[in-house]
Design an enzyme around this catalytic site. Structure first.
Site, PDB file in Angstrom:
ATOM      1  N   HIS A  36     -11.398   6.102   5.866  1.00 10.90           N
ATOM      2  CA  HIS A  36     -10.742   7.313   6.371  1.00 10.90           C
ATOM      3  C   HIS A  36     -11.738   8.480   6.312  1.00 10.90           C
ATOM      4  CE1 HIS A  36      -6.696   5.473   5.055  1.00 10.90           C
ATOM      5  NE2 HIS A  36      -6.639   5.592   6.361  1.00 10.90           N
TER       6      HIS A  36
ATOM      7  N   ARG B 240       1.171  -1.613   7.255  1.00 12.49           N
ATOM      8  CA  ARG B 240       1.602  -0.309   6.752  1.00 12.49           C
ATOM      9  C   ARG B 240       2.540   0.426   7.716  1.00 12.49           C
ATOM     10  NH1 ARG B 240      -2.523   3.289   3.660  1.00 12.49           N
ATOM     11  NH2 ARG B 240      -0.471   3.967   2.960  1.00 12.49           N
TER      12      ARG B 240
ATOM     13  N   CYS C  91      -5.013  10.170  -1.562  1.00 16.64           N
ATOM     14  CA  CYS C  91      -4.047   9.250  -0.931  1.00 16.64           C
ATOM     15  C   CYS C  91      -2.742   9.144  -1.706  1.00 16.64           C
ATOM     16  CB  CYS C  91      -4.587   7.832  -0.838  1.00 16.64           C
ATOM     17  SG  CYS C  91      -6.319   7.683  -0.618  1.00 16.64           S
TER      18      CYS C  91
ATOM     19  N   ARG D 268      -8.389   3.282  11.880  1.00 18.89           N
ATOM     20  CA  ARG D 268      -6.934   3.403  11.691  1.00 18.89           C
ATOM     21  C   ARG D 268      -6.288   4.468  12.589  1.00 18.89           C
ATOM     22  NH1 ARG D 268      -5.541   1.509   6.475  1.00 18.89           N
ATOM     23  NH2 ARG D 268      -6.878  -0.263   6.034  1.00 18.89           N
TER      24      ARG D 268
ATOM     25  N   ASP E  92       0.808  -1.230   0.000  1.00 18.64           N
ATOM     26  CA  ASP E  92       0.000   0.000   0.000  1.00 18.64           C
ATOM     27  C   ASP E  92       0.838   1.276   0.000  1.00 18.64           C
ATOM     28  OD1 ASP E  92      -2.846  -0.790   0.088  1.00 18.64           O
ATOM     29  OD2 ASP E  92      -2.258  -1.852   1.912  1.00 18.64           O
TER      30      ASP E  92
ATOM     31  N   GLU F 170      -0.003   9.585   1.190  1.00 19.07           N
ATOM     32  CA  GLU F 170      -0.649  10.600   2.027  1.00 19.07           C
ATOM     33  C   GLU F 170      -0.775  10.153   3.482  1.00 19.07           C
ATOM     34  OE1 GLU F 170      -5.093  11.154   1.790  1.00 19.07           O
ATOM     35  OE2 GLU F 170      -4.526  13.243   1.675  1.00 19.07           O
ATOM     36  N   ASP F 171      -0.964   8.856   3.670  1.00 12.41           N
ATOM     37  CA  ASP F 171      -1.289   8.378   5.009  1.00 12.41           C
ATOM     38  C   ASP F 171      -0.147   8.490   6.012  1.00 12.41           C
ATOM     39  OD1 ASP F 171      -3.975   7.713   4.527  1.00 12.41           O
ATOM     40  OD2 ASP F 171      -3.347   5.904   3.465  1.00 12.41           O
TER      41      ASP F 171
HETATM   42  C1  CIR Z   1      -5.377   0.908   2.932  1.00 12.70           C
HETATM   43  O1  CIR Z   1      -6.359   0.215   3.221  1.00 12.70           O
HETATM   44  O2  CIR Z   1      -4.643   1.389   3.786  1.00 12.70           O
HETATM   45  C2  CIR Z   1      -5.068   1.145   1.475  1.00 12.70           C
HETATM   46  N1  CIR Z   1      -5.417  -0.010   0.718  1.00 12.70           N
HETATM   47  C3  CIR Z   1      -5.801   2.355   0.979  1.00 12.70           C
HETATM   48  C4  CIR Z   1      -5.383   3.624   1.650  1.00 12.70           C
HETATM   49  C5  CIR Z   1      -6.124   4.803   1.162  1.00 12.70           C
HETATM   50  N2  CIR Z   1      -5.623   5.996   1.732  1.00 12.70           N
HETATM   51  C6  CIR Z   1      -6.358   7.078   1.972  1.00 12.70           C
HETATM   52  O3  CIR Z   1      -7.574   7.045   1.851  1.00 12.70           O
HETATM   53  N3  CIR Z   1      -5.727   8.166   2.430  1.00 12.70           N
END
Ligand code: CIR
Length: 253
Positions: free
Chosen positions: A161, A85, A248, A131, A60, A65-66
């Site tokens: 999110h 992650r 993201c 999360r 991922d 962004e995360d």
């Molecule tokens: C996740 O589940 O963490 C990733 N597959 C998708 C993350 C998406 N990020 C976001 O919305 N900021």
């Protein structure tokens, strides 16, 4: 106004990304092309791109962004809530520490994924999702207040999110979907409702006056155009398959 975007191309193991979407597995080659097109669009909107290397240890990791929250006063490295992650923060830490003078960190047991954070000037709305936990939220508020900003908690139950369901388009305009349509926290915004069948487009992206909308959501596109914004669309279908949206895929600053 944004000047830069940090991006990381998808890796072959994007096919193993965390998902709830039920849309099948992403096609890696197609995801690379879509990512390049996304980057080109940001460039056309005037951003300089800082490109990091794809990293196949983290399926991922393209959802960059995360792991970093940019604010004008301090940049915050997060601690993702998803176990697979967590290591993504270390991948980017050195680059962030070299580029920015003031860097802080969210530390365990606190977790934050910055997809849960929406900036409105000096206010940061923080979604309490699966999360991003209370401990992370408390750390983040302390950091923000230390630098003269404000953190506002947002209760949520359904979305991955916060920004899965809300996007700030500046000028008090807020795209809202699902559980956020009637959420008390957002009552003072001019809310533009994204219909359920177009829910994915609730994650649209304001870049210096233009709004990027995912391709295939004509009703939402029209509503945004009717507000007076130029709109460009980008096909990110392969990222949608692993729950990722437009925001993201970059850290803007
Ligand atoms: C996740 O589940 O963490 C990733 N597959 C998708 C993350 C998406 N990020 C976001 O919305 N900021």
């Amino acid at each position: 106004m944004f000047q830069y975007a940090i991006t990381r191309p998808p890796c072959p193991r994007i096919t193993e990304g965390i998902t709830t979407a039920n849309l099948g597995k992403p096609n890696y080659d197609k995801s690379l092309l879509q990512h390049q097109n996304y980057v080109n669009t940001l460039q056309q909107l005037g951003l300089e791109i800082i490109t990091l290397e794809a990293n196949n240890n983290f399926p991922d990791s393209t959802f960059i962004e995360d792991v970093v929250l940019y604010t004008p006063e301090v940049v915050i490295l997060t601690n993702p809530g998803a176990a697979s992650r967590k290591g993504e923060t270390a991948l980017i830490a050195q680059m962030i520490q070299e580029r920015f003078e003031v860097v802080e960190k969210i530390r365990p047991p606190g977790t934050i994924e910055a997809g849960d954070i929406m900036r409105v000037g000096h206010d940061f709305y923080i979604g309490l999702s699966e999360r991003s936990n209370e401990a992370g939220f408390r750390q983040l508020i302390v950091i923000l207040e230390r630098y003269g900003m404000r953190g506002i908690p947002v209760s949520m139950q359904e979305m991955l999110h916060l920004k899965t369901g809300v996007s700030y388009l500046e000028n008090n305009n807020l795209l809202v979907c699902g559980e956020f349509i009637h959420h008390d926290t957002f009552k003072h915004f001019n809310r533009i409702v994204v219909e359920e069948e177009e829910a994915y487009a609730a994650n649209s992206l304001w870049i210096n006056g233009t709004v990027i909308v995912p391709e295939g959501f004509p009703k939402t596109k029209l509503k945004i155009e009717q507000l007076g914004y130029p709109v460009v669309t980008v096909d990110v279908s392969e990222f949608q398959k692993v729950d990722g949206g437009l925001s993201c895929l970059s850290v803007r600053f």
